[in-house]
Write a protein that holds these residues in place. Structure first.
Motif, PDB file in Angstrom:
ATOM      1  N   GLU A 149      60.585  45.916  15.401  1.00 54.02           N
ATOM      2  CA  GLU A 149      60.578  46.947  16.645  1.00 54.02           C
ATOM      3  C   GLU A 149      59.591  47.056  17.529  1.00 54.02           C
ATOM      4  O   GLU A 149      59.724  47.372  18.849  1.00 54.02           O
ATOM      5  CB  GLU A 149      61.061  48.174  16.179  1.00 54.02           C
ATOM      6  N   ARG A 150      58.270  46.604  17.153  1.00 55.42           N
ATOM      7  CA  ARG A 150      57.194  46.555  17.885  1.00 55.42           C
ATOM      8  C   ARG A 150      56.899  45.264  18.749  1.00 55.42           C
ATOM      9  O   ARG A 150      55.983  45.280  19.637  1.00 55.42           O
ATOM     10  CB  ARG A 150      55.884  46.652  16.948  1.00 55.42           C
ATOM     11  N   LEU A 151      57.681  44.287  18.417  1.00 57.56           N
ATOM     12  CA  LEU A 151      57.531  43.101  19.011  1.00 57.56           C
ATOM     13  C   LEU A 151      58.503  42.606  19.796  1.00 57.56           C
ATOM     14  O   LEU A 151      59.571  43.060  19.758  1.00 57.56           O
ATOM     15  CB  LEU A 151      57.460  42.114  17.650  1.00 57.56           C
ATOM     16  N   ASP A 152      58.436  41.766  20.847  1.00 58.14           N
ATOM     17  CA  ASP A 152      59.595  40.851  21.438  1.00 58.14           C
ATOM     18  C   ASP A 152      59.328  39.695  21.132  1.00 58.14           C
ATOM     19  O   ASP A 152      58.435  38.907  21.497  1.00 58.14           O
ATOM     20  CB  ASP A 152      59.186  41.091  23.017  1.00 58.14           C
ATOM     21  N   LEU A 153      60.217  39.333  20.022  1.00 60.78           N
ATOM     22  CA  LEU A 153      60.204  37.903  19.474  1.00 60.78           C
ATOM     23  C   LEU A 153      61.268  37.216  19.869  1.00 60.78           C
ATOM     24  O   LEU A 153      62.456  37.608  19.657  1.00 60.78           O
ATOM     25  CB  LEU A 153      59.986  38.213  17.899  1.00 60.78           C
ATOM     26  N   ARG A 154      61.186  35.970  20.347  1.00 66.87           N
ATOM     27  CA  ARG A 154      62.530  35.302  20.975  1.00 66.87           C
ATOM     28  C   ARG A 154      62.243  33.778  20.005  1.00 66.87           C
ATOM     29  O   ARG A 154      61.287  32.805  20.323  1.00 66.87           O
ATOM     30  CB  ARG A 154      62.209  34.701  22.206  1.00 66.87           C
ATOM     31  N   LEU A 155      63.147  33.816  19.090  1.00 71.35           N
ATOM     32  CA  LEU A 155      63.211  32.264  18.223  1.00 71.35           C
ATOM     33  C   LEU A 155      63.963  31.284  18.980  1.00 71.35           C
ATOM     34  O   LEU A 155      64.672  31.325  19.650  1.00 71.35           O
ATOM     35  CB  LEU A 155      63.838  32.814  17.008  1.00 71.35           C
ATOM     36  N   GLY A 161      58.606  30.138  17.886  1.00 73.54           N
ATOM     37  CA  GLY A 161      59.276  31.095  18.912  1.00 73.54           C
ATOM     38  C   GLY A 161      58.051  31.834  19.935  1.00 73.54           C
ATOM     39  O   GLY A 161      57.011  31.227  19.885  1.00 73.54           O
ATOM     40  N   TRP A 162      58.677  32.569  20.882  1.00 71.71           N
ATOM     41  CA  TRP A 162      57.746  33.321  21.757  1.00 71.71           C
ATOM     42  C   TRP A 162      57.432  34.787  21.366  1.00 71.71           C
ATOM     43  O   TRP A 162      58.272  35.390  20.729  1.00 71.71           O
ATOM     44  CB  TRP A 162      58.349  33.281  23.202  1.00 71.71           C
ATOM     45  N   LEU A 163      56.395  35.187  21.436  1.00 75.83           N
ATOM     46  CA  LEU A 163      56.038  36.406  20.775  1.00 75.83           C
ATOM     47  C   LEU A 163      54.831  37.151  22.078  1.00 75.83           C
ATOM     48  O   LEU A 163      54.083  36.780  22.762  1.00 75.83           O
ATOM     49  CB  LEU A 163      55.146  36.347  19.604  1.00 75.83           C
ATOM     50  N   ARG A 164      55.502  38.610  22.021  1.00 76.11           N
ATOM     51  CA  ARG A 164      54.461  39.570  22.947  1.00 76.11           C
ATOM     52  C   ARG A 164      54.825  40.654  22.402  1.00 76.11           C
ATOM     53  O   ARG A 164      55.901  40.856  21.584  1.00 76.11           O
ATOM     54  CB  ARG A 164      54.668  39.335  24.356  1.00 76.11           C
ATOM     55  N   MET A 165      54.043  41.774  22.722  1.00 73.82           N
ATOM     56  CA  MET A 165      54.107  42.967  22.108  1.00 73.82           C
ATOM     57  C   MET A 165      55.425  43.531  23.091  1.00 73.82           C
ATOM     58  O   MET A 165      55.124  43.645  23.987  1.00 73.82           O
ATOM     59  CB  MET A 165      52.901  43.799  22.232  1.00 73.82           C
ATOM     60  N   GLY A 212      54.212  45.714  26.151  1.00 73.22           N
ATOM     61  CA  GLY A 212      53.569  45.039  27.130  1.00 73.22           C
ATOM     62  C   GLY A 212      51.996  44.775  26.742  1.00 73.22           C
ATOM     63  O   GLY A 212      51.435  44.022  27.613  1.00 73.22           O
ATOM     64  N   ARG A 213      51.596  45.361  25.768  1.00 68.72           N
ATOM     65  CA  ARG A 213      50.183  45.132  25.551  1.00 68.72           C
ATOM     66  C   ARG A 213      49.725  43.726  25.582  1.00 68.72           C
ATOM     67  O   ARG A 213      50.436  42.946  24.661  1.00 68.72           O
ATOM     68  CB  ARG A 213      49.943  45.809  24.125  1.00 68.72           C
ATOM     69  N   GLU A 214      48.692  43.246  26.171  1.00 70.37           N
ATOM     70  CA  GLU A 214      48.318  41.956  26.143  1.00 70.37           C
ATOM     71  C   GLU A 214      47.689  41.523  24.784  1.00 70.37           C
ATOM     72  O   GLU A 214      47.170  42.276  24.252  1.00 70.37           O
ATOM     73  CB  GLU A 214      47.487  41.829  27.272  1.00 70.37           C
ATOM     74  N   PRO A 215      47.639  40.150  24.576  1.00 72.48           N
ATOM     75  CA  PRO A 215      47.095  39.616  23.484  1.00 72.48           C
ATOM     76  C   PRO A 215      45.736  39.576  23.661  1.00 72.48           C
ATOM     77  O   PRO A 215      45.147  39.533  24.527  1.00 72.48           O
ATOM     78  CB  PRO A 215      47.677  38.136  23.400  1.00 72.48           C
ATOM     79  N   LEU A 268      45.898  38.284  14.971  1.00 67.27           N
ATOM     80  CA  LEU A 268      45.727  38.472  13.445  1.00 67.27           C
ATOM     81  C   LEU A 268      47.172  38.946  12.965  1.00 67.27           C
ATOM     82  O   LEU A 268      47.749  38.551  11.911  1.00 67.27           O
ATOM     83  CB  LEU A 268      44.613  39.513  12.952  1.00 67.27           C
ATOM     84  N   LEU A 269      47.796  39.796  13.920  1.00 66.49           N
ATOM     85  CA  LEU A 269      49.183  40.231  13.529  1.00 66.49           C
ATOM     86  C   LEU A 269      50.035  38.881  14.042  1.00 66.49           C
ATOM     87  O   LEU A 269      51.095  38.843  13.177  1.00 66.49           O
ATOM     88  CB  LEU A 269      49.592  41.188  14.673  1.00 66.49           C
ATOM     89  N   ALA A 270      49.756  38.148  15.071  1.00 64.57           N
ATOM     90  CA  ALA A 270      50.698  37.056  15.592  1.00 64.57           C
ATOM     91  C   ALA A 270      50.998  36.011  14.459  1.00 64.57           C
ATOM     92  O   ALA A 270      51.923  35.577  14.434  1.00 64.57           O
ATOM     93  CB  ALA A 270      50.027  36.598  17.019  1.00 64.57           C
ATOM     94  N   VAL A 271      49.924  35.657  13.664  1.00 71.40           N
ATOM     95  CA  VAL A 271      50.075  34.766  12.614  1.00 71.40           C
ATOM     96  C   VAL A 271      50.989  35.067  11.417  1.00 71.40           C
ATOM     97  O   VAL A 271      51.229  34.047  10.600  1.00 71.40           O
ATOM     98  CB  VAL A 271      48.670  34.302  12.245  1.00 71.40           C
ATOM     99  N   ASP A 272      51.337  36.375  11.459  1.00 71.53           N
ATOM    100  CA  ASP A 272      52.240  36.752  10.003  1.00 71.53           C
ATOM    101  C   ASP A 272      53.607  37.472  10.736  1.00 71.53           C
ATOM    102  O   ASP A 272      54.145  38.540   9.805  1.00 71.53           O
ATOM    103  CB  ASP A 272      51.320  37.483   9.309  1.00 71.53           C
TER     104      ASP A 272
END
Lengths: 287, 287
Positions: B167-173, B193-197, B200-203, B209-213
């Protein structure tokens, strides 16, 4: 072992090199002696140091039935020198099938002050107790047999001069990966070859810790013949290796910002992918 | 920030989730609060835990001019729960361009006894101070744009039920990697896939460190829809990510002996390979 004629058959070079002696006062502390014969560049080879620490951790975790490294990560703090060293170990958690532990290798500087060389985290278990399912999709490297591969004497003389490690190894490089020796690196970022200990000592999990860091730097294949000091090295050990030759590949795909990753795979003579590693290293300084 | 109407614009979800507070008595110790919203399966997501510890280490290493993780390795000891946690840090060596440090995250069990959740080693530096050479031979993943990719609501309901992290992620597989949702996994061992928070918080490096898992387990693509608890996770951060979508790939090539490696790559919107990671995980139990 004494032989009839009175000659002594020494223990293998690797077993002598990674030997640790448990402290009588503190069972978590071990003494080691880093040999002259394991140097590469400015210090003792990083894979060899990991095998020394891995041997101490093996003793620390064996009481819980977990003698084999499954995953082990080393962060290198300063260059190790031949001579005495101490390894401190701490078992963080001993579970039913695995133990997680930490270790630190320390030497003394010329003034007798302790200097930490590497800090290590590891998970130990029993490779023989793992289930025997194998669904590996990775393929073993394609290369000519060892007798059609090339020895490391084709490396640059100033590299060989400070690479006593190579005398302990029988390393045969795939001819397709040694264009750098004649000024024609392939640029693929790939080195591969066959590896065994020069004295015939068969591979085991601790030898694999050396194997993942034993080839010349993969940057040779990018046309850079300098040193690549390791910052961090993590190894996964996935099966006990069969006797015989190991096939070892080193690869890099992300050379940038003065750093590069180096991925190694080790395949045993039975065609099993027995170890995978990745390290972060400093790029060679331009020469 | 207060807005004219009196409403409060909260800090981003990620920054709130990784917040640490330095102890007044001991500057190497930090307090954290693990949020309910970052769980996956039986505990708090391993990448999120690494970001919390990474944030404490950022504070510990910043005084030496080394605010960014370059390499960081976590060994997971027990499952973390939402609630208070403490992070102890120790800088092992502060050099000119890099610091090496250790950290430990501890929670209390119901009886108030401390239980260690993960132990971490890391090398910190300054990503902006690295030389700007890039000779990366790896290629970014090929996949349709985010608007043609699929949300994670197609994951199995009993997976989603215990995956508040999503729910914290905008993840598009990538649609080519989600055959498992209709009982037809590709068997390649690949998820991307594509990932952002979601807010809208930028990477930045800690978000990586979160993105890799953050993707579902790559074993979904092998037809196994269970959990894959992480034993060890190592991440290399190679550049500060540009704003915008991240392209993330998860891959496995060596599923054997009840364990698997999972390799992740994170590419930023400028086409730079900004993070590489590898973890060793337990294979899902057959269902």
């Amino acid at each position: 072992m004494s032989e009839p004629g009175g000659a002594c058959v020494a223990t293998s070079e690797l077993d002598a090199g990674i030997r640790v002696e448990r402290s009588a006062e503190d069972p978590t502390a071990f003494a080691a002696e880093l040999g002259e014969g394991w140097q590469i560049g400015a210090g003792v080879n990083g894979g060899m140091l990991l095998a020394v620490v891995g041997n101490a951790l093996r003793h620390a975790c064996a009481a819980d039935g977990h003698p084999d490294p499954l995953a082990i990560s080393a962060y290198y703090l300063s260059a190790s020198r031949p001579g005495p060293a101490r390894v401190r170990t701490e078992v963080l958690r001993a579970g039913r099938t695995m133990s997680t532990a930490q270790a630190s290798l320390v030497q003394e500087d010329p003034d007798g002050r302790p200097v930490e060389r590497l800090r290590v985290l590891a998970t130990y278990g029993d490779l023989d107790a793992l289930p025997d399912d194998v669904r590996t999709s990775a393929m073993p490297p394609q290369m000519p047999p060892p007798e059609q591969c090339l020895g490391t004497d084709l490396a640059p003389p100033d590299f060989l001069e400070r690479a006593s490690l190579l005398e302990r190894l029988d390393l045969r490089l795939d001819p397709s990966c040694v264009g750098w020796a004649v000024g024609q690196p392939s640029g693929r970022g790939l080195l591969q070859g066959w590896l065994r200990m020069a004295d015939g000592r068969e591979p085991d999990p601790l030898m694999l810790l050396l194997a993942v860091d034993a080839l010349p730097p993969v940057t040779f294949d990018l046309g850079m013949l300098g040193w690549t000091p390791t910052l961090e090295l993590s190894v996964h050990l996935r099966a006990r290796p069969a006797p015989g030759w190991l096939a070892v590949t080193h690869r890099t795909r992300n050379f940038a910002g003065g750093l590069l990753e180096e991925d190694a795979e080790v395949w045993d003579s039975a065609g099993r992918l027995v170890a995978q590693s990745r390290q972060l290293a400093r790029a060679p300084r331009p020469t």
